[in-house]
Motif scaffolding. Structure first.
Motif, PDB file in Angstrom:
ATOM      1  N   VAL A 189      26.186 -15.907 -53.697  1.00 14.02           N
ATOM      2  CA  VAL A 189      25.973 -16.005 -52.093  1.00 14.02           C
ATOM      3  C   VAL A 189      26.714 -16.482 -51.283  1.00 14.02           C
ATOM      4  O   VAL A 189      27.970 -16.946 -51.936  1.00 14.02           O
ATOM      5  N   VAL A 190      26.891 -15.490 -50.298  1.00 12.10           N
ATOM      6  CA  VAL A 190      27.383 -15.357 -48.955  1.00 12.10           C
ATOM      7  C   VAL A 190      27.158 -16.684 -47.898  1.00 12.10           C
ATOM      8  O   VAL A 190      25.844 -15.949 -46.998  1.00 12.10           O
ATOM      9  N   ALA A 191      27.274 -16.687 -47.000  1.00  9.22           N
ATOM     10  CA  ALA A 191      27.296 -17.913 -45.575  1.00  9.22           C
ATOM     11  C   ALA A 191      25.847 -18.417 -46.023  1.00  9.22           C
ATOM     12  O   ALA A 191      24.502 -17.971 -44.868  1.00  9.22           O
ATOM     13  N   GLY A 192      24.926 -18.584 -47.041  1.00  7.21           N
ATOM     14  CA  GLY A 192      24.029 -18.707 -47.538  1.00  7.21           C
ATOM     15  C   GLY A 192      22.692 -17.521 -47.958  1.00  7.21           C
ATOM     16  O   GLY A 192      21.942 -18.244 -48.555  1.00  7.21           O
ATOM     17  N   LEU A 193      22.884 -16.910 -47.523  1.00  3.21           N
ATOM     18  CA  LEU A 193      22.417 -15.599 -47.697  1.00  3.21           C
ATOM     19  C   LEU A 193      22.781 -14.707 -49.649  1.00  3.21           C
ATOM     20  O   LEU A 193      23.569 -14.250 -49.842  1.00  3.21           O
ATOM     21  N   PRO A 194      21.481 -14.208 -49.531  1.00  2.00           N
ATOM     22  CA  PRO A 194      21.519 -14.255 -51.480  1.00  2.00           C
ATOM     23  C   PRO A 194      22.388 -12.618 -51.095  1.00  2.00           C
ATOM     24  O   PRO A 194      22.431 -11.360 -50.303  1.00  2.00           O
ATOM     25  N   THR A 195      23.262 -12.175 -52.691  1.00  2.00           N
ATOM     26  CA  THR A 195      23.477 -10.916 -52.095  1.00  2.00           C
ATOM     27  C   THR A 195      23.269 -10.211 -53.690  1.00  2.00           C
ATOM     28  O   THR A 195      22.602 -11.095 -54.696  1.00  2.00           O
ATOM     29  N   ARG A 196      24.013  -8.945 -53.923  1.00  2.00           N
ATOM     30  CA  ARG A 196      23.750  -8.023 -55.087  1.00  2.00           C
ATOM     31  C   ARG A 196      24.965  -7.280 -55.181  1.00  2.00           C
ATOM     32  O   ARG A 196      25.622  -7.353 -54.194  1.00  2.00           O
ATOM     33  N   ALA A 197      25.157  -7.094 -56.337  1.00  2.00           N
ATOM     34  CA  ALA A 197      26.469  -6.682 -56.756  1.00  2.00           C
ATOM     35  C   ALA A 197      26.277  -4.794 -56.132  1.00  2.00           C
ATOM     36  O   ALA A 197      25.574  -4.110 -57.258  1.00  2.00           O
ATOM     37  N   SER A 198      27.216  -4.031 -55.662  1.00  2.00           N
ATOM     38  CA  SER A 198      27.027  -2.871 -55.108  1.00  2.00           C
ATOM     39  C   SER A 198      26.726  -1.896 -56.958  1.00  2.00           C
ATOM     40  O   SER A 198      27.890  -2.385 -57.964  1.00  2.00           O
ATOM     41  N   PRO A 199      26.352  -0.421 -56.937  1.00  2.00           N
ATOM     42  CA  PRO A 199      26.433  -0.070 -58.239  1.00  2.00           C
ATOM     43  C   PRO A 199      27.881   0.438 -58.955  1.00  2.00           C
ATOM     44  O   PRO A 199      28.313   0.815 -60.137  1.00  2.00           O
ATOM     45  N   GLY A 200      28.743   0.236 -57.607  1.00  2.00           N
ATOM     46  CA  GLY A 200      30.194   0.742 -57.755  1.00  2.00           C
ATOM     47  C   GLY A 200      30.970  -0.301 -58.073  1.00  2.00           C
ATOM     48  O   GLY A 200      32.164   0.127 -58.663  1.00  2.00           O
ATOM     49  N   SER A 201      30.627  -1.590 -58.707  1.00  2.00           N
ATOM     50  CA  SER A 201      31.519  -2.530 -58.669  1.00  2.00           C
ATOM     51  C   SER A 201      32.291  -1.819 -60.074  1.00  2.00           C
ATOM     52  O   SER A 201      31.758  -1.703 -61.323  1.00  2.00           O
ATOM     53  N   THR A 202      33.449  -2.673 -59.904  1.00  2.00           N
ATOM     54  CA  THR A 202      34.277  -2.522 -61.741  1.00  2.00           C
ATOM     55  C   THR A 202      34.273  -3.742 -62.387  1.00  2.00           C
ATOM     56  O   THR A 202      33.785  -4.962 -61.925  1.00  2.00           O
ATOM     57  N   ALA A 203      35.401  -4.108 -63.498  1.00  2.00           N
ATOM     58  CA  ALA A 203      35.745  -4.711 -63.890  1.00  2.00           C
ATOM     59  C   ALA A 203      36.566  -5.836 -63.008  1.00  2.00           C
ATOM     60  O   ALA A 203      36.651  -7.205 -63.861  1.00  2.00           O
ATOM     61  N   ASP A 204      36.984  -5.340 -62.359  1.00  2.00           N
ATOM     62  CA  ASP A 204      38.428  -5.463 -61.105  1.00  2.00           C
ATOM     63  C   ASP A 204      37.727  -6.106 -60.254  1.00  2.00           C
ATOM     64  O   ASP A 204      38.203  -7.037 -59.815  1.00  2.00           O
ATOM     65  N   LEU A 205      36.810  -4.651 -59.247  1.00  2.09           N
ATOM     66  CA  LEU A 205      36.689  -5.287 -57.988  1.00  2.09           C
ATOM     67  C   LEU A 205      35.052  -5.366 -58.100  1.00  2.09           C
ATOM     68  O   LEU A 205      34.349  -4.573 -58.904  1.00  2.09           O
ATOM     69  N   MET A 206      34.315  -6.251 -57.237  1.00  3.66           N
ATOM     70  CA  MET A 206      33.135  -6.004 -56.726  1.00  3.66           C
ATOM     71  C   MET A 206      32.917  -6.130 -55.431  1.00  3.66           C
ATOM     72  O   MET A 206      33.576  -6.734 -54.291  1.00  3.66           O
ATOM     73  N   LEU A 207      31.672  -4.719 -54.733  1.00  2.00           N
ATOM     74  CA  LEU A 207      30.971  -5.413 -53.343  1.00  2.00           C
ATOM     75  C   LEU A 207      30.056  -5.771 -53.171  1.00  2.00           C
ATOM     76  O   LEU A 207      29.271  -5.233 -54.310  1.00  2.00           O
ATOM     77  N   LEU A 208      29.843  -6.834 -52.895  1.00  2.00           N
ATOM     78  CA  LEU A 208      28.873  -7.753 -52.543  1.00  2.00           C
ATOM     79  C   LEU A 208      28.318  -6.904 -51.341  1.00  2.00           C
ATOM     80  O   LEU A 208      28.312  -7.045 -50.004  1.00  2.00           O
ATOM     81  N   GLU A 209      26.825  -7.057 -51.024  1.00  2.00           N
ATOM     82  CA  GLU A 209      25.350  -6.476 -50.475  1.00  2.00           C
ATOM     83  C   GLU A 209      24.592  -7.563 -49.692  1.00  2.00           C
ATOM     84  O   GLU A 209      23.805  -8.093 -50.710  1.00  2.00           O
ATOM     85  N   THR A 210      24.544  -7.306 -48.364  1.00  2.00           N
ATOM     86  CA  THR A 210      24.091  -8.753 -47.925  1.00  2.00           C
ATOM     87  C   THR A 210      23.503  -8.565 -46.885  1.00  2.00           C
ATOM     88  O   THR A 210      24.512  -7.243 -46.284  1.00  2.00           O
ATOM     89  N   ALA A 211      22.795  -9.359 -46.016  1.00  2.00           N
ATOM     90  CA  ALA A 211      22.864  -8.921 -44.750  1.00  2.00           C
ATOM     91  C   ALA A 211      24.030  -9.204 -43.602  1.00  2.00           C
ATOM     92  O   ALA A 211      25.184  -9.927 -44.525  1.00  2.00           O
ATOM     93  N   LEU A 212      23.525  -8.917 -42.174  1.00  2.00           N
ATOM     94  CA  LEU A 212      25.031  -8.886 -41.429  1.00  2.00           C
ATOM     95  C   LEU A 212      24.874 -10.441 -41.551  1.00  2.00           C
ATOM     96  O   LEU A 212      24.212 -11.442 -41.676  1.00  2.00           O
ATOM     97  N   LEU A 213      26.205 -10.867 -41.280  1.00  2.00           N
ATOM     98  CA  LEU A 213      26.546 -12.153 -41.333  1.00  2.00           C
ATOM     99  C   LEU A 213      27.279 -12.418 -39.437  1.00  2.00           C
ATOM    100  O   LEU A 213      28.750 -12.125 -39.438  1.00  2.00           O
ATOM    101  N   PRO A 214      27.312 -13.623 -39.587  1.00  2.00           N
ATOM    102  CA  PRO A 214      27.363 -14.450 -38.246  1.00  2.00           C
ATOM    103  C   PRO A 214      27.960 -14.900 -38.171  1.00  2.00           C
ATOM    104  O   PRO A 214      28.084 -15.679 -39.090  1.00  2.00           O
TER     105      PRO A 214
END
Length: 448
Positions: free
Chosen positions: A288-313
């Motif tokens: 969770v980022v700033a109270g918003l749910p996220t999902r991991a981008s399909p391109g995430s790896t064992a070392d790095l992750m890209l979380l997708e969420t709504a715009l962060l105020p």
């Protein structure tokens, strides 16, 4: 914890959350059933036996548990000692405290209350606004200092004691509206400085000592920090020599029922996209980022992750400039990590041989923290940080952490279709470097 090997095209494997530790929970139940005075007494005794290095507050946590385990291993016990064992532990701590002639009492010159190991610090002399205690050989010095209202402020004191010097390196610094903590090292010495602000002005202490004496004085530093009360005149009359102001609240675990503590640090690299370390979130199924749910981008790896969420105020995305090549050994860097309250801490550090690791004073939740060089270029992300803080005199000492390097970041962001900026060439101060990305750093929590 081993990092799972995951194909780049799939989401990283997630380990199941760790099951409750029955031994820990049993010890917690027994400890919390004790009277508060006895709980605090046991923690204080463990400070004096050299097993506990945190706040004496009567609250049971992982650090209290590990201290009890360490003491049990030396004495042949197991878990929380029984009544006889607790009495023996209290007696052992009292003996060590008495051997140091540790006296907690007011210092009229500064107005503070603190504990002084008078056997070791046998020389006492007045100084403007405070008192100085020293060992006979001058290798340990404890000073109190006070400033009347309006004479100076925390910001001015903070700027002075964190100013760079030819043979002095700041290892930890924290400035809050009502207190500051700074630790530093020279080639031969260590120091711990704390000031607090109140209606009566500023009051603080400075402890400096020879590095060769760390084995003994680090323990004394914890006891002194736990005893320090800057404004006893405003403390509750019933409080028995409170120590809560001795340790920054941001270094402590959250109280049960409070908002969740950050489990990782993220960097907003595009609208609604947060870059972090996959290893830091291996036990988290629902970040969770700033109270918003996220999902991991399909391109995430064992070392790095890209979380997708709504715009962060309130947060600004940044196109990071990446450091070219590996860091050189001993290169000054700065890590931007979240603290236990979700704020951003600027932690100075240095690269280690090979450039694949950094030494910095980081606390739980700093996994994924961006690490910058003096030019403000991103040299990597902190892979992961221990889940329990290791404190000395209430502050986090530097430790070694693995970096996810800049070349891995470049490949990962490129595969995600995100641009990176060219590396700046002009080096500046670490503070200026931090200012380039601090607004894009966010706390990542985990939904239960």
């Amino acid at each position: 914890m081993p990092i799972p090997s995951t194909p780049a095209a799939s989401a990283p494997a997630r380990a199941k959350p760790a099951a409750p530790d029955p031994a820990f929970e049993a010890a917690r139940s027994l400890f919390e059933a004790l009277p508060e005075a006895e709980r605090k007494g046991l923690q204080d005794a463990l400070v004096w036996t050299g097993d506990y290095n945190s706040l004496v507050n009567g609250t049971f946590g992982r650090r209290s548990y590990e201290a009890l385990q360490a003491h049990a291993r030396r004495t042949g016990g197991a878990g929380l000692p029984d009544a006889a064992g607790r009495a023996a532990l209290l007696k052992e701590g009292a003996a060590a405290r008495a051997a140091a002639r540790f006296a907690v009492k007011p210092d009229p010159a500064s107005g503070v209350v603190l504990g002084v190991p008078e056997r070791i610090l046998s020389k006492r002399t007045p100084q403007p606004g405070g008192t100085r205690w020293q060992s006979a050989d001058g290798r340990i010095t404890l000073e109190t200092k006070s400033y009347p209202p309006g004479e100076t402020g925390l910001e001015a004191v903070f700027a002075r004691i964190t100013a760079p010097g030819p043979d002095r390196r700041v290892t930890y610094k924290l400035l809050r509206p009502d207190f500051l903590v700074v630790t530093a090292e020279t080639g031969t010495g260590k120091s711990y400085i704390r000031y607090a602000a109140g209606e009566a002005g500023l009051r603080g202490l400075t402890l400096g000592y020879d590095k060769a004496l760390s084995g003994e004085v680090d323990r004394l530093a914890i006891a002194i920090a736990n005893s320090f009360v800057p404004f006893p005149e405003t403390a509750p009359a019933s409080a028995p020599a409170p120590a809560a102001t001795a340790v920054p609240s941001s270094s402590l675990p959250p109280v049960a029922g409070s908002r969740p503590a950050p489990v990782a640090t993220g960097l907003v690299v595009a609208p609604g996209r947060v870059l972090t370390s996959a290893a830091a979130l291996v036990d988290c199924r629902a970040p969770v980022v700033a109270g918003l749910p996220t999902r991991a981008s399909p391109g995430s790896t064992a070392d790095l992750m890209l979380l997708e969420t709504a715009l962060l105020p309130g947060r600004t995305e940044r196109t990071p400039a990446l450091h070219a090549g590996a860091l050189t050994e001993g290169e000054a860097v700065v890590a931007l990590a979240v603290d236990a309250e979700g704020g951003v801490v600027v932690a100075p550090g240095r690269s280690e041989p090979g450039g694949a690791r950094v030494a910095a004073p980081l606390q739980p939740g700093a996994g994924g923290a961006p690490v910058l060089n003096r030019a403000g270029a991103l040299a990597g992300l902190v892979a992961t940080v221990q889940k329990q803080p290791r404190l000395i005199a209430g502050v986090m000492p530097p430790a070694s952490y693995r970096l996810v390097p800049a070349d891995a970041l470049a490949a990962f962001l490129g595969a995600a279709g995100l641009r990176t900026a060219p590396a700046p060439k002009a080096a500046g101060t670490l503070g200026a470097a931090a200012a380039t990305l601090v607004g894009a750093v966010v706390a990542i929590t985990c939904q239960p």
